[in-house]
Motif scaffolding. Sequence first.
Motif, mmCIF file in Angstrom:
data_model
loop_
_atom_site.group_PDB
_atom_site.id
_atom_site.type_symbol
_atom_site.label_atom_id
_atom_site.label_comp_id
_atom_site.label_asym_id
_atom_site.label_seq_id
_atom_site.Cartn_x
_atom_site.Cartn_y
_atom_site.Cartn_z
ATOM 1 N N ALA A 154 0.826 -1.202 0.000
ATOM 2 C CA ALA A 154 0.000 0.000 0.000
ATOM 3 C C ALA A 154 0.860 1.252 0.000
ATOM 4 O O ALA A 154 1.952 1.280 0.577
ATOM 5 C CB ALA A 154 -0.922 0.008 1.214
ATOM 6 N N GLY A 155 0.352 2.309 -0.646
ATOM 7 C CA GLY A 155 1.025 3.586 -0.567
ATOM 8 C C GLY A 155 1.018 4.076 0.873
ATOM 9 O O GLY A 155 2.054 4.375 1.460
ATOM 10 N N THR A 156 -0.193 4.124 1.461
ATOM 11 C CA THR A 156 -0.388 4.416 2.880
ATOM 12 C C THR A 156 -1.499 3.521 3.390
ATOM 13 O O THR A 156 -2.600 3.525 2.830
ATOM 14 C CB THR A 156 -0.782 5.887 3.120
ATOM 15 N N ARG A 157 -1.205 2.747 4.413
ATOM 16 C CA ARG A 157 -2.227 1.856 5.000
ATOM 17 C C ARG A 157 -2.711 2.478 6.313
ATOM 18 O O ARG A 157 -1.933 2.710 7.227
ATOM 19 C CB ARG A 157 -1.630 0.474 5.271
ATOM 20 N N ILE A 158 -4.010 2.762 6.384
ATOM 21 C CA ILE A 158 -4.603 3.362 7.578
ATOM 22 C C ILE A 158 -5.543 2.357 8.231
ATOM 23 O O ILE A 158 -6.508 1.901 7.611
ATOM 24 C CB ILE A 158 -5.394 4.645 7.241
ATOM 25 N N ARG A 159 -5.254 2.006 9.473
ATOM 26 C CA ARG A 159 -6.142 1.147 10.256
ATOM 27 C C ARG A 159 -6.907 2.006 11.255
ATOM 28 O O ARG A 159 -6.370 2.974 11.803
ATOM 29 C CB ARG A 159 -5.350 0.078 10.998
ATOM 30 N N VAL A 160 -8.152 1.635 11.496
ATOM 31 C CA VAL A 160 -9.004 2.403 12.398
ATOM 32 C C VAL A 160 -9.466 1.511 13.535
ATOM 33 O O VAL A 160 -9.929 0.387 13.312
ATOM 34 C CB VAL A 160 -10.234 2.960 11.653
ATOM 35 N N SER A 161 -9.331 2.016 14.759
ATOM 36 C CA SER A 161 -9.813 1.296 15.931
ATOM 37 C C SER A 161 -10.797 2.186 16.689
ATOM 38 O O SER A 161 -10.617 3.402 16.764
ATOM 39 C CB SER A 161 -8.660 0.916 16.863
ATOM 40 N N PHE A 162 -11.828 1.552 17.248
ATOM 41 C CA PHE A 162 -12.805 2.261 18.065
ATOM 42 C C PHE A 162 -12.572 1.911 19.526
ATOM 43 O O PHE A 162 -12.424 0.729 19.876
ATOM 44 C CB PHE A 162 -14.234 1.871 17.649
ATOM 45 N N LEU A 163 -12.544 2.935 20.372
ATOM 46 C CA LEU A 163 -12.281 2.741 21.794
ATOM 47 C C LEU A 163 -13.375 3.382 22.635
ATOM 48 O O LEU A 163 -13.940 4.415 22.253
ATOM 49 C CB LEU A 163 -10.933 3.364 22.179
ATOM 50 N N ASP A 164 -13.663 2.767 23.777
ATOM 51 C CA ASP A 164 -14.556 3.360 24.760
ATOM 52 C C ASP A 164 -13.730 3.935 25.901
ATOM 53 O O ASP A 164 -12.819 3.271 26.414
ATOM 54 C CB ASP A 164 -15.535 2.314 25.319
ATOM 55 N N ASP A 165 -14.028 5.166 26.273
ATOM 56 C CA ASP A 165 -13.385 5.826 27.404
ATOM 57 C C ASP A 165 -14.265 5.563 28.625
ATOM 58 O O ASP A 165 -15.341 6.157 28.764
ATOM 59 C CB ASP A 165 -13.278 7.335 27.112
#
Length: 263
Positions: A183-194
């Motif tokens: 990938a040129g730029t690989r972006i992973r996304v995570s969701f968190l609860d505070d």
Amino acid sequence: MPAPLILLPPSEGKSSGGNGPPWSKSKQSFPELESARKEVIKALKTAMKAPVGERSKLLGVGEAKTDEATKANLSVGTGKTLPAIDRYTGVLYDALEYGSLSEKLKKRVDSQVVIFSGLWGILRPGDHVPDYKLKMGAKLPALGKPSSFWKPLISSSLAKAASGVVWDLLPNEHSAGWDPSIAGTRIRVSFLDDVIKNKKRTLVTVSHWNKLLKGSLVRFLVENQIDDPSGLKGFKHPEGYVYKPNLSTEDGSFVDVFLVAKR
């Protein structure tokens, strides 16, 4: 610069039946994978001859549903098909609400979303597939794990399309099926609860809402053509998840971003 690519898993839930031609007689994306798909189908059909207990374990379903899944798997080569976007009925796809999108946005989804599959390798939303049951992390006796089998093939097929920004929304099981270094730029996304835990605020990874949140995020990415994490500042989810740039990490072309909601 190519449009951002969005990688998604399939769903466990699938619509039954179909009215399209068998997959091999319909136009498929990534046609270079056809012979590999036939190889996986052959291995899957061989595995469906095992005792019910072994099939149940392989498919990850209870014995009550094993016969139904076995029947679907034995007919994947000849079964009626549906577009993948209609075949997959899980929470992520429900949240995407593909049917409610404008024709313009549907075309974007069709061209920018790539679905990883243990049986098919990778698919576009419009590719016709029959009902089936096979996880990317399963272990076929005659083939091994689909993720290992598919990794070099998927990586090769995606190399050109992934030369720009890739939003990797895959769970670990499916991420094992490709090499993100292409990938040129690989972006992973995570969701968190505070949350408050032991009288202290702490961040915990979301599990229950994960797929729902990803479906809404896909819709946002497609609508706004986001190719940089900073674009997530405009993402607002009813459950309160917002982009927290101070938590983001970057390692060369690999970027991890986090969206957080207070509980």
